[in-house]
Design an enzyme around this catalytic site. Structure first.
Site, PDB file in Angstrom:
ATOM      1  N   GLY A  10       0.840  -1.205   0.000  1.00 27.91           N
ATOM      2  CA  GLY A  10       0.000   0.000   0.000  1.00 27.91           C
ATOM      3  C   GLY A  10       0.866   1.243   0.000  1.00 27.91           C
ATOM      4  O   GLY A  10       0.554   2.255   0.638  1.00 27.91           O
ATOM      5  N   GLY A  13      -0.445   4.886  -0.898  1.00 31.92           N
ATOM      6  CA  GLY A  13      -1.519   5.470  -0.102  1.00 31.92           C
ATOM      7  C   GLY A  13      -1.082   6.709   0.672  1.00 31.92           C
ATOM      8  O   GLY A  13       0.080   7.113   0.615  1.00 31.92           O
ATOM      9  N   GLN A  14      -2.039   7.275   1.406  1.00 35.82           N
ATOM     10  CA  GLN A  14      -1.759   8.517   2.140  1.00 35.82           C
ATOM     11  C   GLN A  14      -0.593   8.346   3.104  1.00 35.82           C
ATOM     12  O   GLN A  14       0.336   9.146   3.123  1.00 35.82           O
ATOM     13  CB  GLN A  14      -3.009   8.967   2.917  1.00 35.82           C
ATOM     14  CG  GLN A  14      -2.826  10.332   3.573  1.00 35.82           C
ATOM     15  CD  GLN A  14      -3.775  10.582   4.741  1.00 35.82           C
ATOM     16  OE1 GLN A  14      -4.466   9.668   5.208  1.00 35.82           O
ATOM     17  NE2 GLN A  14      -3.804  11.817   5.205  1.00 35.82           N
ATOM     18  N   ASP A  36       2.134  -1.793  -4.452  1.00 37.56           N
ATOM     19  CA  ASP A  36       0.779  -1.256  -4.424  1.00 37.56           C
ATOM     20  C   ASP A  36       0.002  -1.915  -5.550  1.00 37.56           C
ATOM     21  O   ASP A  36       0.590  -2.475  -6.470  1.00 37.56           O
ATOM     22  CB  ASP A  36       0.795   0.274  -4.603  1.00 37.56           C
ATOM     23  CG  ASP A  36      -0.480   0.928  -4.096  1.00 37.56           C
ATOM     24  OD1 ASP A  36      -0.464   1.469  -2.973  1.00 37.56           O
ATOM     25  OD2 ASP A  36      -1.519   0.875  -4.806  1.00 37.56           O
ATOM     26  N   ILE A  37      -1.316  -1.802  -5.464  1.00 39.16           N
ATOM     27  CA  ILE A  37      -2.160  -2.381  -6.514  1.00 39.16           C
ATOM     28  C   ILE A  37      -2.119  -1.521  -7.774  1.00 39.16           C
ATOM     29  O   ILE A  37      -2.414  -1.987  -8.861  1.00 39.16           O
ATOM     30  CB  ILE A  37      -3.605  -2.577  -5.992  1.00 39.16           C
ATOM     31  CG1 ILE A  37      -4.399  -3.496  -6.915  1.00 39.16           C
ATOM     32  CG2 ILE A  37      -4.307  -1.237  -5.798  1.00 39.16           C
ATOM     33  CD1 ILE A  37      -5.647  -4.042  -6.296  1.00 39.16           C
ATOM     34  N   ARG A  38      -1.745  -0.243  -7.590  1.00 38.40           N
ATOM     35  CA  ARG A  38      -1.592   0.656  -8.741  1.00 38.40           C
ATOM     36  C   ARG A  38      -0.129   1.002  -8.932  1.00 38.40           C
ATOM     37  O   ARG A  38       0.625   1.095  -7.951  1.00 38.40           O
ATOM     38  CB  ARG A  38      -2.379   1.956  -8.504  1.00 38.40           C
ATOM     39  CG  ARG A  38      -3.873   1.824  -8.769  1.00 38.40           C
ATOM     40  CD  ARG A  38      -4.580   3.107  -8.391  1.00 38.40           C
ATOM     41  NE  ARG A  38      -4.315   3.435  -6.984  1.00 38.40           N
ATOM     42  CZ  ARG A  38      -5.074   3.038  -5.965  1.00 38.40           C
ATOM     43  NH1 ARG A  38      -6.140   2.314  -6.181  1.00 38.40           N
ATOM     44  NH2 ARG A  38      -4.752   3.363  -4.725  1.00 38.40           N
ATOM     45  N   ILE A  51      -2.991  -7.433  -2.785  1.00 37.26           N
ATOM     46  CA  ILE A  51      -2.758  -8.121  -1.516  1.00 37.26           C
ATOM     47  C   ILE A  51      -3.564  -9.423  -1.402  1.00 37.26           C
ATOM     48  O   ILE A  51      -3.298 -10.274  -0.550  1.00 37.26           O
ATOM     49  CB  ILE A  51      -2.996  -7.163  -0.321  1.00 37.26           C
ATOM     50  CG1 ILE A  51      -2.515  -7.773   0.974  1.00 37.26           C
ATOM     51  CG2 ILE A  51      -4.450  -6.737  -0.219  1.00 37.26           C
ATOM     52  CD1 ILE A  51      -1.093  -8.255   0.952  1.00 37.26           C
ATOM     53  N   TYR A 140     -15.167  -1.179   8.138  1.00 39.60           N
ATOM     54  CA  TYR A 140     -13.740  -0.879   8.325  1.00 39.60           C
ATOM     55  C   TYR A 140     -13.344  -1.062   9.799  1.00 39.60           C
ATOM     56  O   TYR A 140     -12.357  -1.733  10.116  1.00 39.60           O
ATOM     57  CB  TYR A 140     -13.480   0.560   7.872  1.00 39.60           C
ATOM     58  CG  TYR A 140     -12.117   1.120   8.166  1.00 39.60           C
ATOM     59  CD1 TYR A 140     -10.985   0.612   7.545  1.00 39.60           C
ATOM     60  CD2 TYR A 140     -11.958   2.192   9.050  1.00 39.60           C
ATOM     61  CE1 TYR A 140      -9.733   1.149   7.794  1.00 39.60           C
ATOM     62  CE2 TYR A 140     -10.709   2.732   9.303  1.00 39.60           C
ATOM     63  CZ  TYR A 140      -9.597   2.212   8.676  1.00 39.60           C
ATOM     64  OH  TYR A 140      -8.353   2.748   8.925  1.00 39.60           O
TER      65      TYR A 140
HETATM   66  N1  SER Z   1      -8.855   8.144   8.716  1.00 40.23           N
HETATM   67  C1  SER Z   1      -9.596   6.929   8.866  1.00 40.23           C
HETATM   68  C2  SER Z   1     -10.969   7.069   8.332  1.00 40.23           C
HETATM   69  O1  SER Z   1     -11.499   8.139   8.403  1.00 40.23           O
HETATM   70  C3  SER Z   1      -9.653   6.552  10.317  1.00 40.23           C
HETATM   71  O2  SER Z   1      -8.725   5.552  10.543  1.00 40.23           O
HETATM   72  O3  SER Z   1     -11.512   6.113   7.880  1.00 40.23           O
END
Ligand code: SER
Length: 316
Positions: A10, A13-14, A36-38, A51, A140
């Protein structure tokens, strides 16, 4: 001692993109394999990796003689609600692939990011302790809570050195967040500079725990470098920086950009934010491995705006 060879999953990612840079600075460029996937434009060494593809993961680990894994690939809180079962699959199967390969390939250390999304309406909402009632309501959050427990299981059962923190909303200028409920706190800075106004998808007084990227990266590396016997929690550590609401961050931005205006149009993410706690207590991380954040809302805002102004100027 084996030479550290680090796999970041990843890495676009951010957090992944900034963490990869920090790891390369600390361990040497070629000691860090970004995946990463991209495809990534400015990362090397880099490998494409989905992954969910356990064979490809094992192959990359063999090829580069990987000794540590940072597993950052996941679908976040807001985006995850659009496809609950798909999100569960990516977040959980992805983690299982990492934990299993870590055992099979005798990986030294694994990092798994958890989140404030593990908390719920029954968790104490102010200074939420690390060990408390968890009743996450997003897929999540449920996947992160389950993930924490599985990490602990692999530690207890197989002796895998897996370490984790619960990240609050992460704010940084180098990368954009994607699909989270706390994303507004990054967008607001960009919009303040570009348009001097921002329409927020959370209501004015929705307070959430947040952390500035440099602190998040430093804390992560600190946790991973700490001697194993100092890591007393193998589920996940609370990691706190600051807490604020959209109204408070707007007031702070107005100190630097007086004409900045904020308006509010809460959407489905409001309910997610309302289910999370307002502030968290990170005394366990402070006690066990010396965690301490550097930035508060004011110093973060000053640093964010300074860096974003530079970026936007260079882009013109
Ligand atoms: N930044 C995340 C979200 O907003 C929290 O872990 O999903």
């Amino acid at each position: 001692m084996r030479k550290d060879k680090i796999l970041v999953i990843g890495a676009n990612g951010q957090i992944g993109s900034v963490l990869t840079k920090a790891l390369r600075a600390a361990f040497g460029n070629d000691a860090v394999i970004a995946t990463d996937i991209r495809n990534a434009v400015d990362q090397a060494p880099f490998e494409l990796l989905n992954i969910l593809d356990a064979d490809r993961l094992a192959e990359i680990i063999d090829r580069y003689k990987i000794t540590q894994i940072y597993h950052l690939a996941a679908i976040l809180s807001a985006k995850g609600e659009a496809n609950p079962r798909g999100t569960w699959n990516i977040n959980m199967e992805g983690l299982f692939n990492v934990l299993e390969v870590a055992i099979a390939k005798k990986i030294d250390k694994v990092f798994f990011p958890s989140s404030i999304a593990v908390f719920g309406t029954k968790s104490p909402s102010i200074a939420t302790p690390q060990d408390t009632i968890l009743n996450p309501t997003t897929v999540y959050g449920i996947s992160k809570q389950a993930g924490e427990l599985w990490c602990n299981y692999y530690f207890e059962r197989y002796g895998l050195d897996v370490r984790s923190v619960r990240y609050p909303g992460i704010i940084g200028y180098e990368s954009a967040p994607g699909g989270g409920t706390t994303d507004y706190a990054v967008e607001i800075y960009h919009e303040a500079i570009k348009h001097k106004q921002y329409e927020c998808f959370l209501s004015a007084h929705t307070e959430l725990p947040m952390l500035y990227m440099p602190d998040a990266i430093r804390g992560t590396l600190q946790l991973m470098e700490a001697p194993a016997d100092q890591i007393r929690s193998r589920t996940s550590y609370n990691l706190a920086g600051m807490s604020f609401s959209p109204a408070e961050i707007a007031t702070e931005i107005q100190q630097f950009i007086p004409e900045f205006k904020i308006s509010y149009k809460p959407d489905f993410r409001q309910k997610i934010a309302d289910s999370w706690t307002k502030s968290i207590d990170d005394q366990e991380a402070r006690k066990d491995w010396g965690w301490k954040p550097d930035y508060d809302l004011h110093s973060m805002t000053e640093n964010m705006l300074e860096n974003l102004y530079k970026e936007y100027k260079e882009a013109v």
